[in-house]
Design a protein around this motif. Structure first.
Motif, PDB file in Angstrom:
ATOM      1  N   VAL A 291       2.674  -9.216  -6.538  1.00 33.29           N
ATOM      2  CA  VAL A 291       2.367  -8.424  -5.346  1.00 33.29           C
ATOM      3  C   VAL A 291       1.611  -7.174  -5.774  1.00 33.29           C
ATOM      4  CG1 VAL A 291       3.304  -7.274  -3.307  1.00 33.29           C
ATOM      5  CG2 VAL A 291       4.472  -9.268  -4.248  1.00 33.29           C
ATOM      6  N   PRO A 292       0.294  -7.140  -5.606  1.00 33.47           N
ATOM      7  CA  PRO A 292      -0.480  -5.960  -6.030  1.00 33.47           C
ATOM      8  C   PRO A 292      -0.050  -4.711  -5.268  1.00 33.47           C
ATOM      9  CG  PRO A 292      -1.912  -7.834  -5.549  1.00 33.47           C
ATOM     10  CD  PRO A 292      -0.559  -8.200  -5.048  1.00 33.47           C
ATOM     11  N   LEU A 293      -0.046  -3.587  -5.961  1.00 35.58           N
ATOM     12  CA  LEU A 293       0.265  -2.302  -5.333  1.00 35.58           C
ATOM     13  C   LEU A 293      -1.008  -1.465  -5.283  1.00 35.58           C
ATOM     14  CD1 LEU A 293       3.393  -0.102  -5.806  1.00 35.58           C
ATOM     15  CD2 LEU A 293       1.125   0.932  -5.810  1.00 35.58           C
ATOM     16  N   GLU A 294      -1.394  -1.048  -4.076  1.00 35.33           N
ATOM     17  CA  GLU A 294      -2.592  -0.245  -3.874  1.00 35.33           C
ATOM     18  C   GLU A 294      -2.199   1.207  -3.596  1.00 35.33           C
ATOM     19  OE1 GLU A 294      -4.944  -1.874  -0.766  1.00 35.33           O
ATOM     20  OE2 GLU A 294      -4.903  -3.927  -1.577  1.00 35.33           O
TER      21      GLU A 294
ATOM     22  N   ARG B 199       0.841  -1.192   0.000  1.00 37.20           N
ATOM     23  CA  ARG B 199       0.000   0.000   0.000  1.00 37.20           C
ATOM     24  C   ARG B 199       0.876   1.241   0.000  1.00 37.20           C
ATOM     25  NH1 ARG B 199      -3.096  -1.923   5.204  1.00 37.20           N
ATOM     26  NH2 ARG B 199      -0.958  -2.640   5.481  1.00 37.20           N
ATOM     27  N   LEU B 200       0.694   2.081  -1.013  1.00 37.18           N
ATOM     28  CA  LEU B 200       1.515   3.271  -1.197  1.00 37.18           C
ATOM     29  C   LEU B 200       0.640   4.517  -1.127  1.00 37.18           C
ATOM     30  CD1 LEU B 200       4.296   4.516  -1.970  1.00 37.18           C
ATOM     31  CD2 LEU B 200       3.569   4.300  -4.359  1.00 37.18           C
ATOM     32  N   ALA B 201       0.909   5.375  -0.165  1.00 40.32           N
ATOM     33  CA  ALA B 201       0.175   6.632  -0.031  1.00 40.32           C
ATOM     34  C   ALA B 201       0.888   7.729  -0.826  1.00 40.32           C
ATOM     35  CB  ALA B 201       0.071   7.033   1.436  1.00 40.32           C
ATOM     36  N   TYR B 202       0.146   8.746  -1.225  1.00 46.33           N
ATOM     37  CA  TYR B 202       0.750   9.887  -1.905  1.00 46.33           C
ATOM     38  C   TYR B 202      -0.104  11.119  -1.650  1.00 46.33           C
ATOM     39  CZ  TYR B 202      -2.807   9.295  -5.550  1.00 46.33           C
ATOM     40  OH  TYR B 202      -3.991   9.188  -6.233  1.00 46.33           O
ATOM     41  N   VAL B 203       0.578  12.250  -1.508  1.00 44.23           N
ATOM     42  CA  VAL B 203      -0.108  13.507  -1.222  1.00 44.23           C
ATOM     43  C   VAL B 203      -0.440  14.210  -2.542  1.00 44.23           C
ATOM     44  CG1 VAL B 203       1.038  13.735   1.005  1.00 44.23           C
ATOM     45  CG2 VAL B 203       2.079  14.774  -1.029  1.00 44.23           C
ATOM     46  N   PRO B 204      -1.367  15.166  -2.541  1.00 42.28           N
ATOM     47  CA  PRO B 204      -1.722  15.878  -3.773  1.00 42.28           C
ATOM     48  C   PRO B 204      -0.507  16.540  -4.424  1.00 42.28           C
ATOM     49  CG  PRO B 204      -3.330  16.330  -2.060  1.00 42.28           C
ATOM     50  CD  PRO B 204      -2.225  15.568  -1.403  1.00 42.28           C
ATOM     51  N   GLY B 205      -0.450  16.431  -5.733  1.00 40.01           N
ATOM     52  CA  GLY B 205       0.663  17.002  -6.485  1.00 40.01           C
ATOM     53  C   GLY B 205       1.717  15.988  -6.871  1.00 40.01           C
TER      54      GLY B 205
ATOM     55  N   ALA C 132       4.148   2.649   2.923  1.00 40.24           N
ATOM     56  CA  ALA C 132       5.066   3.768   2.674  1.00 40.24           C
ATOM     57  C   ALA C 132       4.273   4.839   1.941  1.00 40.24           C
ATOM     58  CB  ALA C 132       6.274   3.326   1.859  1.00 40.24           C
ATOM     59  N   GLY C 133       4.857   6.027   1.826  1.00 40.36           N
ATOM     60  CA  GLY C 133       4.120   7.090   1.157  1.00 40.36           C
ATOM     61  C   GLY C 133       5.011   8.231   0.712  1.00 40.36           C
ATOM     62  N   PHE C 134       4.568   8.921  -0.327  1.00 37.27           N
ATOM     63  CA  PHE C 134       5.217  10.151  -0.767  1.00 37.27           C
ATOM     64  C   PHE C 134       4.585  11.306   0.003  1.00 37.27           C
ATOM     65  CE2 PHE C 134       5.755   7.378  -4.513  1.00 37.27           C
ATOM     66  CZ  PHE C 134       7.135   7.423  -4.611  1.00 37.27           C
ATOM     67  N   VAL C 135       5.392  12.013   0.777  1.00 39.40           N
ATOM     68  CA  VAL C 135       4.894  13.061   1.669  1.00 39.40           C
ATOM     69  C   VAL C 135       5.662  14.351   1.418  1.00 39.40           C
ATOM     70  CG1 VAL C 135       4.321  11.324   3.411  1.00 39.40           C
ATOM     71  CG2 VAL C 135       6.537  12.488   3.518  1.00 39.40           C
ATOM     72  N   ARG C 136       5.156  15.425   2.019  1.00 42.34           N
ATOM     73  CA  ARG C 136       5.865  16.699   1.997  1.00 42.34           C
ATOM     74  C   ARG C 136       6.605  16.877   3.309  1.00 42.34           C
ATOM     75  NH1 ARG C 136       4.414  19.629  -2.386  1.00 42.34           N
ATOM     76  NH2 ARG C 136       2.438  19.038  -3.382  1.00 42.34           N
ATOM     77  N   LEU C 137       7.856  17.283   3.189  1.00 40.10           N
ATOM     78  CA  LEU C 137       8.657  17.512   4.395  1.00 40.10           C
ATOM     79  C   LEU C 137       8.336  18.881   4.987  1.00 40.10           C
ATOM     80  CD1 LEU C 137      12.108  16.109   3.214  1.00 40.10           C
ATOM     81  CD2 LEU C 137      10.430  15.008   4.712  1.00 40.10           C
TER      82      LEU C 137
ATOM     83  N   THR D 169      10.071  -1.514   8.621  1.00 41.08           N
ATOM     84  CA  THR D 169      10.840  -1.526   7.378  1.00 41.08           C
ATOM     85  C   THR D 169      10.848  -2.957   6.846  1.00 41.08           C
ATOM     86  OG1 THR D 169      12.222   0.244   8.287  1.00 41.08           O
ATOM     87  CG2 THR D 169      13.011  -0.843   6.289  1.00 41.08           C
ATOM     88  N   THR D 170       9.800  -3.339   6.157  1.00 38.38           N
ATOM     89  CA  THR D 170       9.667  -4.693   5.635  1.00 38.38           C
ATOM     90  C   THR D 170      10.506  -4.872   4.375  1.00 38.38           C
ATOM     91  OG1 THR D 170       7.795  -4.121   4.225  1.00 38.38           O
ATOM     92  CG2 THR D 170       7.289  -4.739   6.503  1.00 38.38           C
ATOM     93  N   GLU D 171      10.580  -6.123   3.928  1.00 37.38           N
ATOM     94  CA  GLU D 171      11.313  -6.396   2.695  1.00 37.38           C
ATOM     95  C   GLU D 171      10.674  -5.684   1.511  1.00 37.38           C
ATOM     96  OE1 GLU D 171      11.667 -10.574   2.139  1.00 37.38           O
ATOM     97  OE2 GLU D 171      13.140 -10.828   3.754  1.00 37.38           O
ATOM     98  N   ARG D 172       9.352  -5.571   1.534  1.00 39.44           N
ATOM     99  CA  ARG D 172       8.680  -4.883   0.436  1.00 39.44           C
ATOM    100  C   ARG D 172       8.962  -3.390   0.466  1.00 39.44           C
ATOM    101  NH1 ARG D 172       3.391  -8.550   1.207  1.00 39.44           N
ATOM    102  NH2 ARG D 172       4.092 -10.334  -0.027  1.00 39.44           N
ATOM    103  N   VAL D 173       9.072  -2.816   1.652  1.00 39.64           N
ATOM    104  CA  VAL D 173       9.468  -1.414   1.749  1.00 39.64           C
ATOM    105  C   VAL D 173      10.872  -1.244   1.189  1.00 39.64           C
ATOM    106  CG1 VAL D 173      10.039   0.459   3.337  1.00 39.64           C
ATOM    107  CG2 VAL D 173       7.940  -0.853   3.675  1.00 39.64           C
ATOM    108  N   GLU D 174      11.779  -2.166   1.524  1.00 39.08           N
ATOM    109  CA  GLU D 174      13.142  -2.106   0.986  1.00 39.08           C
ATOM    110  C   GLU D 174      13.134  -2.225  -0.532  1.00 39.08           C
ATOM    111  OE1 GLU D 174      15.887  -1.389   2.249  1.00 39.08           O
ATOM    112  OE2 GLU D 174      15.821  -1.761   4.407  1.00 39.08           O
TER     113      GLU D 174
END
Length: 263
Positions: free
Chosen positions: A34-37, A11-17, A57-62, A181-186
């Motif tokens: 391995v499906p990616l959501e 499962r991959l999160a992402y912020v607008p933009g 994991a996710g794409f975020v703004r710092l 920090t799973t193997e899939r995250v790596e």
């Protein structure tokens, strides 16, 4: 946590933009089983979603503002000001905070910038979201300073934007809970960092190929028969003591002698 403890999908999160399509495509090529959501989340809610297990994991703004989250900075966005097409600043290529001194600058509640001192004149109320603020700009109520990706996301035909030279910048990062920090995250970290499928850290390396035997060079094959007798002298070379003809200029012992000269 090992890969066996992880969920059957990633499962991959992402912020607008953020547009994660490039990394998603590579994931599907390398890990088709391995499906990616994808999980869309507002910037302010992204850290909480990751800590609560709503995404791996996710794409975020710092900055993420949470010590429990690991983050890898990826890139810095260009900052722009969104204005109506008939605004005076539309004639400029770049603008500064000083250029906005007489304008109402909208600051939505999901503003990604940590302003030390916002430019322009403050609005009477803060819009709930960036999308709401864009609608107010179109209504002629003010202007809006945002990362360029958000200006493109909420693009309207009656609006345009110009690069702002002295505004804060927004940085995008890949983030995940440090204790998860799973193997899939790596695996996904490797994709984002540009590792190839044959990387030493990868889980599906290409098996080593058997070495091919080198064939001897053509010259070496010809040289192998150099010691054999030639067809022109099958018994050996000249003067080898085996009856071969002499090739020197001296005549043999049985040659006739000439008549003695008269005195």
């Amino acid at each position: 946590m090992t890969g066996s403890d992880a969920s059957p999908s990633f499962r991959l999160a992402y912020v607008p933009g953020v547009t994660p399509s490039k990394w998603v495509r590579i994931w599907k090529e390398r890990f088709p089983l391995v499906p990616l959501e994808l999980v869309s989340v507002p910037s302010a809610q992204a850290p909480g979603l990751l800590l609560e297990g709503g995404a791996d994991a996710g794409f975020v703004r710092l900055p993420v503002g949470r010590e429990e989250l690991s983050a890898i900075p990826l890139y810095t966005e260009t900052t722009v000001v969104v204005i109506p097409k008939d605004h005076l600043l539309a004639a400029a290529e770049e603008v500064s905070a000083e250029d906005l001194a007489e304008d109402i600058v909208l600051h939505p509640l999901d503003d990604p910038f940590d302003w030390e001192r916002p430019p322009g004149l403050p609005a009477s109320e803060r819009p709930e979201t960036t999308e709401d603020a864009v609608a107010l700009v179109a209504a002629g109520i003010g202007v809006l300073v945002v990362p360029q990706s958000l200006a493109r996301l909420h693009h309207r035909k009656d609006l345009t934007y110009r690069t702002m030279t002295d505004a804060p910048e927004s940085r995008i990062a890949l983030s995940w809970p440090e204790e998860k920090t799973t193997e899939r995250v790596e695996d996904f970290i490797g994709i984002v960092r540009g590792r190839t499928v044959n990387s030493s850290r990868g889980r599906t390396p290409t098996p080593p190929q058997p070495k091919q035997e080198k064939r001897p060079a053509a010259g070496a094959r010809r040289g192998a028969g150099a010691g054999k007798p030639s067809s022109r002298n099958p018994r050996g070379g000249a003067g080898d003591g085996k009856g071969g003809k002499h090739t020197g200029g001296a005549k043999g012992a049985g040659a006739k002698r000439g008549k003695p000269r008269g005195r």
